[in-house]
Design a protein around this motif. Structure first.
Motif, PDB file in Angstrom:
ATOM      1  N   ALA A  51      53.512  16.752  62.127  1.00  0.00           N
ATOM      2  CA  ALA A  51      53.179  18.023  61.777  1.00  0.00           C
ATOM      3  C   ALA A  51      53.812  18.447  59.981  1.00  0.00           C
ATOM      4  N   PRO A  52      54.685  17.384  60.036  1.00  0.00           N
ATOM      5  CA  PRO A  52      54.735  17.995  58.485  1.00  0.00           C
ATOM      6  C   PRO A  52      54.491  17.678  57.436  1.00  0.00           C
ATOM      7  N   VAL A  53      53.479  15.722  57.960  1.00  0.00           N
ATOM      8  CA  VAL A  53      53.848  15.493  56.414  1.00  0.00           C
ATOM      9  C   VAL A  53      51.471  15.451  57.179  1.00  0.00           C
ATOM     10  N   TYR A  54      51.024  16.247  57.777  1.00  0.00           N
ATOM     11  CA  TYR A  54      49.523  16.295  57.544  1.00  0.00           C
ATOM     12  C   TYR A  54      48.478  17.051  58.377  1.00  0.00           C
ATOM     13  N   SER A  55      47.660  16.937  57.737  1.00  0.00           N
ATOM     14  CA  SER A  55      46.389  18.311  57.937  1.00  0.00           C
ATOM     15  C   SER A  55      47.248  19.075  59.156  1.00  0.00           C
ATOM     16  N   LEU A  56      46.687  19.849  59.574  1.00  0.00           N
ATOM     17  CA  LEU A  56      46.090  20.433  61.001  1.00  0.00           C
ATOM     18  C   LEU A  56      44.897  19.457  61.976  1.00  0.00           C
ATOM     19  N   ALA A  57      44.266  19.580  61.160  1.00  0.00           N
ATOM     20  CA  ALA A  57      43.287  18.106  62.178  1.00  0.00           C
ATOM     21  C   ALA A  57      43.755  17.356  62.522  1.00  0.00           C
ATOM     22  N   ARG A  58      44.385  16.097  61.887  1.00  0.00           N
ATOM     23  CA  ARG A  58      45.457  15.048  61.708  1.00  0.00           C
ATOM     24  C   ARG A  58      46.311  15.356  62.510  1.00  0.00           C
ATOM     25  N   THR A  59      47.212  16.218  62.258  1.00  0.00           N
ATOM     26  CA  THR A  59      47.704  17.423  63.464  1.00  0.00           C
ATOM     27  C   THR A  59      47.709  16.690  64.945  1.00  0.00           C
ATOM     28  N   VAL A  60      46.914  17.806  65.726  1.00  0.00           N
ATOM     29  CA  VAL A  60      46.283  17.912  66.722  1.00  0.00           C
ATOM     30  C   VAL A  60      45.822  15.901  67.159  1.00  0.00           C
ATOM     31  N   THR A  61      44.452  16.050  66.142  1.00  0.00           N
ATOM     32  CA  THR A  61      44.659  14.181  66.413  1.00  0.00           C
ATOM     33  C   THR A  61      45.609  13.179  66.847  1.00  0.00           C
ATOM     34  N   SER A  62      46.467  13.727  66.216  1.00  0.00           N
ATOM     35  CA  SER A  62      47.636  12.295  65.867  1.00  0.00           C
ATOM     36  C   SER A  62      48.119  12.419  67.995  1.00  0.00           C
ATOM     37  N   GLY A  64      45.759  13.547  69.684  1.00  0.00           N
ATOM     38  CA  GLY A  64      44.935  13.207  71.013  1.00  0.00           C
ATOM     39  C   GLY A  64      45.088  11.279  71.281  1.00  0.00           C
ATOM     40  N   VAL A  65      45.566  10.960  70.546  1.00  0.00           N
ATOM     41  CA  VAL A  65      45.396   9.337  70.010  1.00  0.00           C
ATOM     42  C   VAL A  65      46.655   9.362  70.693  1.00  0.00           C
ATOM     43  N   ALA A  66      47.682  10.067  70.788  1.00  0.00           N
ATOM     44  CA  ALA A  66      48.901   9.601  71.685  1.00  0.00           C
ATOM     45  C   ALA A  66      48.846   9.998  72.985  1.00  0.00           C
ATOM     46  N   LEU A  67      48.013  11.153  73.109  1.00  0.00           N
ATOM     47  CA  LEU A  67      47.310  11.387  74.737  1.00  0.00           C
ATOM     48  C   LEU A  67      46.760   9.669  75.362  1.00  0.00           C
ATOM     49  N   LEU A  68      45.786   9.292  74.662  1.00  0.00           N
ATOM     50  CA  LEU A  68      44.781   8.775  75.023  1.00  0.00           C
ATOM     51  C   LEU A  68      45.339   7.350  75.517  1.00  0.00           C
ATOM     52  N   THR A  69      46.444   6.975  74.181  1.00  0.00           N
ATOM     53  CA  THR A  69      47.012   5.432  74.194  1.00  0.00           C
ATOM     54  C   THR A  69      47.553   5.430  75.679  1.00  0.00           C
ATOM     55  N   GLY A  70      48.958   6.674  75.931  1.00  0.00           N
ATOM     56  CA  GLY A  70      49.174   7.047  77.046  1.00  0.00           C
ATOM     57  C   GLY A  70      48.374   7.058  78.417  1.00  0.00           C
TER      58      GLY A  70
END
Length: 373
Positions: A51-62, A64-70
């Motif tokens: 959240a502090p270093v990415y854009s909104l789209a990349r934050t949400v994508t991160s 989503g990637v964490a959810l898919l990895t889990g």
């Protein structure tokens, strides 16, 4: 100079931006090495760190990637993915991704406000500083100004140049503090210098006029602390350009660059800064130095010599100016500032620099005369 600033800024933000994918990699490695370990708490931090270093789209994508990895890790351990522990983990991941999206918007808004404040402060500061001519008879001049990255207030750095019948008169200074009070002192000092440089016949009178003006501003401001002061260097290059006179009021000594050597023009007698003149006598010490053809006089404010590296060491402007440099004031300043931004990640104070080069005599060789007071 801007290129070195961009490189420093990129290095500062590189490792925080690498943290979210690194967390995902660590979670996968831990799960493969030790299956009983619950990796959902690790994956839950991915979107928050993004959240502090990415854009909104990349934050949400991160997130989503964490959810898919889990989900993939849970499916690897058991085909029964929809279990109570897994549902709790997935819900936590989704919830923290939503929270991270809100935090990202807050961080982005605050960064934009700070960036706007810095731009306004730097614009106002540059507007207060007079335009310096690139050439006057026998001399070439250059200036540089860089606002501090950590501040969003109007700085107190100043410089001015006037070519008068008495010689080329210059001042560079630094007002203690920032904000509207420092801006008032900057304007008052520049106004006094402009008037005195054109009207008074000697350099001590110019310094005395500036001292009186600073004292007057402090007397009219009831809230001004007594210790408000201005460090400054006043320089007068003689009409024939052969030598210069200098009055230093508690400021870093200028440097004379000539023939691959750098000489610090230390005053013989130290003087108090402007605004504290009532603690000293009325005499203004003035030193005289030769100015050979091709020599460059470099003046700068505290923000340059007080810049620190990661170990806390101060920046020394002498080494980058030692060696072969063209007899060009802009090139000399660029060499010094390039070394400055290699030395420090961020400027903690505004930095201003002024350089003047005595042009080689027409039809003659550059003088090799030694610099002596």
């Amino acid at each position: 100079m801007q290129r070195y600033q961009r490189e420093k800024r990129f290095r500062r933000i590189a490792w925080p931006r690498a943290l979210p994918p690194a967390v995902i990699v660590v979670a996968v490695v831990v799960d493969l090495a030790w299956p009983p370990f619950n990796t959902f708490p690790l994956l839950a931090t991915v979107s928050v760190t993004a959240a502090p270093v990415y854009s909104l789209a990349r934050t949400v994508t991160s997130g989503g990637v964490a959810l898919l990895t889990g989900w993939l890790l849970a499916f690897r351990e058991s085909e029964e993915v929809i279990s109570r522990p897994n549902v709790i983990g997935f819900t936590t991941l989704v919830t923290l991704t939503v929270v991270a999206a809100f935090l990202n918007r807050i961080f982005a808004r605050e960064r934009e406000q700070l960036r706007t404040s810095r731009q306004v402060a730097e614009t106002v500061q540059r507007a207060m500083l007079p335009t310096v001519p690139e050439r006057v008879p026998g001399l070439a001049l250059a200036t540089r100004y860089q606002a501090a990255q950590e501040e969003a207030l109007i700085g107190g750095d100043l410089y001015a140049v006037h070519d008068t019948p008495h010689g080329l008169r210059m001042v560079i200074g630094d007002v203690r503090g920032k904000g509207t009070r420092s801006a008032t002192l900057v304007n008052a000092l520049l106004g006094a210098f402009h008037a005195a440089a054109l009207q008074t016949p000697d350099l001590p009178s110019v310094v005395q006029a500036a001292e009186i003006q600073v004292q007057d501003v402090k007397a009219r401001d009831e809230d001004a602390p007594y210790e408000d002061f201005v460090t400054a260097v006043f320089v007068e290059i003689l009409p024939d350009r052969s030598a210069l006179r200098m009055a230093n009021r508690g400021h870093p000594p200028p440097l004379l660059v000539h023939g691959g050597r750098v000489t610090a023009l230390e005053p013989k007698e130290p003087s108090l800064p402007l605004g504290l003149g009532d603690l000293a006598g009325p005499v203004v010490p003035v030193d005289r130095y030769e100015l050979p053809p091709g020599a460059t006089l470099v003046l700068f404010t505290d923000g340059i010599v007080e810049a620190r590296d990661g170990t806390g060491a101060f920046f020394d402007p002498v080494p980058p100016l030692t060696g072969p440099l063209p007899a060009d004031p802009g090139a000399v300043l660029d060499a010094m500032l390039a070394a400055l931004f290699r030395h420090t990640d961020e400027l903690e104070d505004d930095a201003a620099a002024l350089a003047v080069t005595r042009l080689p005599d027409e039809g003659g060789e550059e003088s090799g005369a030694a610099v002596r007071p």
